[in-house]
Design a protein around this motif. Structure first.
Motif: not given
Length: 236
Positions: A173-174, A180-185
């Motif tokens: 998911l880079l 919201l995915v970027q923050k979770a990673v």
């Protein structure tokens, strides 16, 4: 025996229209927002937790699932608080049923607070010693919430000292387009670093220049100012 109607009645009695407006803005339930179409009635999270504490023992899984499929945001979040309590006290068989219920209803886990209240406390803990391939499926979903569930579930693995799946999904998911995915990673990478800074930096070294800025900022938030600036300037 408690029923779905009992929980809904208690939540409705705590509703606050002013808070509902604020929650709708905060969780972007407004047109064009990621929570568009959802409805809040304005019950605070501490109040929802108290309602969950009142009913979790007596509410059946079937009735809890009805709450989880409701149109009111606070009903769905309260159902998750109930499921988390049930999961923590359940035997292995019951935990499996709760995990399966959550996975069958991810379409109703449709905002970040719902994801973050369930994935690290039900999905991840169930998978700690089991086949985790479901996370690959979730990470490949077109739904941003499924992808966030996959990442946030790895928090349970991190707590157990296992970082492999955080790195695996971080790689996958880079370049995810949703913040919201970027923050979770980034958040999960930071949690790795809180336990093993060398492991986090080994992951970051070949990737930090290409990962989204928000992901990097979350990942290095706890670094000392000089080290953080080195990453942000691309000179590590």
């Amino acid at each position: 025996m408690a029923t779905t109607a009992d929980v809904r009645h208690d939540l409705a009695s705590l509703a606050d229209p002013r808070r509902a407006e604020a929650v709708s803005r905060f969780l972007q339930m407004t047109p064009g927002g990621y929570g568009e179409g959802d409805r809040a009635i304005g019950v605070s999270v501490p109040e929802q937790r108290r309602v969950a504490a009142r009913y979790w023992r007596d509410l059946s899984l079937a009735d809890t699932a009805k709450l989880l499929t409701g149109s009111v945001h606070e009903e769905r979040l309260t159902s998750i608080f109930i499921l988390v309590r049930k999961f923590a006290k359940a035997d292995e068989e019951e935990r499996g049923r709760i995990f399966s219920l959550v996975l069958a209803h991810t379409g109703h886990i449709d905002n970040w607070d719902l994801v973050d209240s369930s994935a690290p406390y039900i999905v991840g803990p169930w998978l700690v010693d089991k086949d985790r391939s479901v996370l690959d499926r979730l990470a490949g979903s077109s739904r941003v919430w499924d992808r966030r569930i996959a990442v946030m579930a790895t928090f349970a693995f991190i707590r157990a000292g296992d970082f492999d799946w955080t790195f695996r999904l971080g790689d996958r998911l880079l370049r995810d387009p949703h913040d919201l995915v970027q923050k979770a990673v980034g958040w999960m990478l930071r949690e790795v670093g809180n336990r093993d800074r060398a492991a986090e930096e080994e992951f970051l070294a070949p990737r930090y220049r290409v990962m989204p800025r928000v992901m990097l900022r979350y990942a290095i938030e706890k670094f000392d100012p000089q080290r953080r600036q080195e990453y942000l300037s691309g000179v590590v």
